[in-house]
Enzyme design. Structure first.
Site, PDB file in Angstrom:
ATOM      1  CG  HIS A   2      -2.222  -0.748   0.931  1.00 15.34           C
ATOM      2  ND1 HIS A   2      -2.302  -2.109   1.009  1.00 15.34           N
ATOM      3  CD2 HIS A   2      -3.452  -0.322   0.542  1.00 15.34           C
ATOM      4  CE1 HIS A   2      -3.529  -2.487   0.703  1.00 15.34           C
ATOM      5  NE2 HIS A   2      -4.256  -1.424   0.412  1.00 15.34           N
TER       6      HIS A   2
ATOM      7  CE  LYS B  82      -6.253 -10.038  12.005  1.00 18.41           C
ATOM      8  NZ  LYS B  82      -6.099  -9.193  13.190  1.00 18.41           N
TER       9      LYS B  82
END
Lengths: 296, 180
Positions: free
Chosen positions: B37, B102
């Site tokens: 990222h 998550k």
């Protein structure tokens, strides 16, 4: 150094670490299954709204998947979680220990070097933490905490400490006049802050007393204790029970989906401290509280 | 309720999904975690081309363990999504329609999901061995030098997730009482 006994010890360390990455201690599995059956009953309640039922069904699904995952990891002998963690070693050294500290450090390194490729561990450790973050490709360095014990040779205990939960660790320097009730509130607040991030259901280790840095070590040491075993001191046993109840009331639930059960176990370790302070640290483990032990 | 989903997921289909829906995904996922990222964001910032088009893609926040003999990929469960929060709006602006990880997300992510008629899906934390069974193909697209943080493209079958933020901006992490 490289006589038979050191190689045996390296092999033993590697075997235990590999086993720990795919298998949990029986009492922890039991706690997970008990929580799953509690959620199975909770979803059957008639007098709940759709939103609540959805929360509970999702929480139950988390526990169902965990059970299925543990089956696969055990059968295939692969890590239950891709985050095989950072190795945290607790070395308790007795008077009969046949190794020096530096020998033990090398033996532990040797054990890890065997375990990481042998157990298909993820390479999760970087060298320089801030500027370069280059993966060491070896899962080294590891963290070690030394202590002496009175009798025998001692033992090495390991945590395979995943960082989803490690990132939720917290420490605070409380006022020495803090009451046990306020203490419980403070620890609970730390768990609430972690919320759904550390892969609940969680195991919580609490370190109280000593100094800022040592309370963190005590909290980690608390995670080493077998799930289901309380502190031997009655007051601390009672504190563990109250903390567990308080954490269940947070409604975080498995996966953070919500529900009346969030923690599998809470263990507290304590040490004397200064008249001016009350340090507290919380170490959180995901449901996969993986640990290994080797006798020296 | 249980639903089979084929990726790519069209906008109409995304809009039909609601929080708490239990989905089983089939198709292609792009795998990227923290380092990937950061590197994608740096490329976007300097106006350089990305190693792949993100249009219509689903990003899975994950870094796999080593593959055992006979395995396509090693254990490969989700990582904590919150660490990717600062990058998510940027990725969705580039065309990403859903992310999988998550745990809870920021308000900024919820807004980005809503704006894109997108989705945030949670996979089951710690269930790496189970997810490895769902992966049928895996290849490195970029950043191979980052080891487990390389950018991957994987093909999955019956990959279990739950809708945690839907296209209307509803979130499963909203309504919980967290008072002690």
């Amino acid at each position: 150094m490289h006589n038979k006994s050191t190689e045996d010890l390296e092999r033993q360390i590697a075997d235990r670490l590999i086993e720990a990455s795919s298998t949990l201690e029986p009492s922890l599995v039991e706690a997970l299954l008990k929580m799953k059956s509690a959620y199975e009953n909770l979803v059957k309640q008639q007098d709940i709204c759709d939103e609540r039922r959805n929360q509970l069904l999702s929480s139950l699904q988390v526990l169902t998947m965990i059970e299925e995952n543990l089956k696969i990891a055990g059968q295939d002998k692969v890590p239950m979680c891709q985050d095989t963690g950072m190795f945290v070693v607790f070395a308790d050294i007795g008077p009969q220990c046949p190794y020096t500290m530096s020998e033990l450090e090398q033996i532990i390194t040797g054990g890890i070097q065997k375990a990481v490729p042998g157990g298909y561990f993820r390479h999760s450790i970087v060298e320089d933490p801030l500027f370069h973050r280059t993966n060491t490709g070896t899962n080294l360095p590891y963290v070690i905490h030394w202590r002496t014990c009175e009798h025998g040779s001692g033992s090495l205990r390991f945590l395979l400490k995943g960082f989803g939960s490690e990132n939720c660790s917290a420490s605070r320097m409380l006022s020495p006049t803090t009451s046990p009730d306020a203490f419980i509130e403070e620890v609970t607040r730390m768990v609430i802050e972690a919320g759904g991030k550390p892969c609940p259901p969680i195991v919580v280790g609490v370190g109280v007393g000593s100094t800022a840095e040592m309370s963190g070590v005590l909290a980690k040491r608390a995670l080493l204790r077998e799930v289901g075993i309380h502190h031997s001191d009655e007051e601390y046993k009672n504190l563990e029970e109250r903390l567990l109840n308080s954490i269940q009331k947070t409604e975080i639930g498995p996966g953070g989906f919500g529900g009346p059960l969030t923690a599998l176990w809470v263990a507290v370790e304590h040490m004397g401290t200064h008249i001016a302070g009350l340090p507290v640290s919380v170490a959180i483990s995901c449901w996969a509280d993986r640990k290994a032990r080797v006798e020296l | 309720m249980r639903k089979e989903i084929q990726i790519p997921i069209g906008e109409d289909e995304r809009k039909k999904l609601r929080i708490y829906d239990q989905l089983y995904l089939n198709g292609q996922l792009i795998v990227a975690r923290d380092s990937a990222h950061k590197r994608l964001a740096a490329l976007l910032k300097e106006g350089s081309p990305l190693p792949l088009s993100l249009k219509g893609k689903v990003i899975y926040y994950m870094g796999p363990a080593q593959a055992a003999v006979g395995q396509i990929i090693g254990s490969c469960g989700p990582t904590t999504s919150a660490r990717m929060d600062p990058f998510t709006a940027m990725m969705m602006d580039e065309g990403v329609v859903a992310t999988i990880g998550k745990g809870p997300r920021s308000e900024e992510v919820r807004d980005a999901v809503k704006k894109a008629n997108g989705l945030y899906l949670t996979a089951f934390g710690g269930c790496g061995a189970l997810y490895a069974k769902c992966v049928k193909k895996s290849r490195v697209i970029a950043f191979v030098e980052d080891g487990p943080e390389a950018l991957l493209e994987i093909e999955v079958e019956n990959f279990p997730v739950i809708v945690a933020i839907d296209s209307a901006g509803n979130s499963v992490f909203d309504k919980k009482k967290l008072d002690v």
